[in-house]
Design an enzyme around this catalytic site. Structure first.
Site, PDB file in Angstrom:
ATOM      1  N   HIS A 117       0.808  -1.226   0.000  1.00  0.00           N
ATOM      2  CA  HIS A 117       0.000   0.000   0.000  1.00  0.00           C
ATOM      3  C   HIS A 117       0.838   1.272   0.000  1.00  0.00           C
ATOM      4  CE1 HIS A 117      -3.923  -1.791   0.156  1.00  0.00           C
ATOM      5  NE2 HIS A 117      -3.674  -2.465   1.248  1.00  0.00           N
ATOM      6  N   GLU A 170      -8.033 -11.561   5.982  1.00  0.00           N
ATOM      7  CA  GLU A 170      -8.711 -10.261   5.981  1.00  0.00           C
ATOM      8  C   GLU A 170      -9.875 -10.216   4.997  1.00  0.00           C
ATOM      9  OE1 GLU A 170      -5.887  -7.188   4.868  1.00  0.00           O
ATOM     10  OE2 GLU A 170      -4.950  -8.437   3.345  1.00  0.00           O
ATOM     11  N   ASP A 197      -9.547  -4.356   5.768  1.00  0.00           N
ATOM     12  CA  ASP A 197     -10.122  -5.161   4.688  1.00  0.00           C
ATOM     13  C   ASP A 197     -11.207  -6.085   5.214  1.00  0.00           C
ATOM     14  OD1 ASP A 197      -9.017  -4.580   2.089  1.00  0.00           O
ATOM     15  OD2 ASP A 197      -7.081  -5.089   2.952  1.00  0.00           O
TER      16      ASP A 197
END
Ligand code: 3PY
Ligand code: MG
Length: 260
Positions: free
Chosen positions: A44, A147, A173
């Site tokens: 990310h 997740e 998530d």
């Protein structure tokens, strides 16, 4: 076995943070803060593959283990960060036992897995390949993220996969995937986190989680979670800058009022 992996699998309390700033200075500042480990976030943030090696090098200067969250499940990405000298790997969005087995294959050398042998930084650029081969399986941490709703449903099978050290819960998530966002979803999300943590612990795995702040670390450690990724370098920078600015303005407006 490395202290890092030993501490992980013995469920000792470890507190680290995500490193999202693509510069070795940020790694050095963060490493000097007392964290037990860093997790360089390739999933990310805008960190290039070449830069990852420099970031691991900067963490090594401070003797702080640096693991890397890879962007996906590609064996080539896992090999690249381990060859660069990462202390472990965090594989996101693992939702089935087969995906967990693939992560083991990519991380461990035979006979436990199928990682390729190469002359990377981890093996002193080729001069210490036999030495590295003899210890890598025992030293490297393999953490996989659960997740998704599918991962939650399959947690018992995922946690049973040999070669996985740590099940890491991604609440962001997970909350989206199981429709448990915001304050209204808190109870549902907490129940899902507890299910993952308890199932993984019963299977003998260590359990980790992302927390944006330290407020509930104590509560989550009571359900057997021992590995905490606390916010990130960018989040700490933003929060402490904002607090400093608010404080400075408060103090300045206090002295302005006194002058009037
Ligand atoms: C999530 O919350 O989804 C994460 O991946 C945190 O690391
Ligand atoms: Mg996530």
């Amino acid at each position: 076995m490395s202290d890092f992996r030993g501490n992980c699998i013995k469920h000792r309390l470890l507190v680290g943070t995500f490193a999202a700033i693509p510069h070795p200075v940020a790694i050095e500042v963060t490493a000097a803060s007392g964290v037990d480990f860093l997790c360089i976030d390739w999933e990310h943030s805008q960190i290039s593959r070449e830069r990852i090696e420099d970031l691991i090098r900067a963490a090594d200067v401070h003797r702080v283990p640096a693991m890397v969250r890879v962007p996906g499940h590609a064996a080539e990405d896992i090999a690249a960060v381990l060859d660069a000298g990462a202390a472990g790997v965090l594989v996101p969005r693992v939702s089935t036992a087969e995906q967990a087995r693939d992560a083991v294959k990519a991380t461990r050398y035979p006979p436990l897995g199928a990682r390729g042998v190469g002359p990377g930084r981890a093996a002193a650029y080729g001069y210490r390949i036999p030495d590295y081969l003899s210890k890598a399986n025992a030293e490297l941490v393999l953490a996989i993220q659960v997740e998704t709703a599918e991962g939650l449903a399959n947690i018992a099978d995922i946690a049973a996969v040999d070669g996985v050290d740590l099940i890491f819960i991604g609440p962001g998530d997970l909350s989206v995937s199981i429709d448990a966002m915001g304050p209204a979803g808190k109870n549902k999300l907490d129940a899902a986190i507890r299910t993952i943590a308890e199932t993984a612990r019963s299977a003998g795995r260590a359990v980790g989680i992302f927390r944006p702040s330290p407020d509930d670390v104590s509560a989550w450690s009571q359900v057997g979670i021992s590995f905490f990724v606390l916010a990130s370098d960018t989040m700490f920078l933003g929060a402490s800058m904002a607090a400093g600015v608010i404080d400075a303005k408060k103090q300045a407006s206090g002295s302005e009022a006194k002058e009037k």
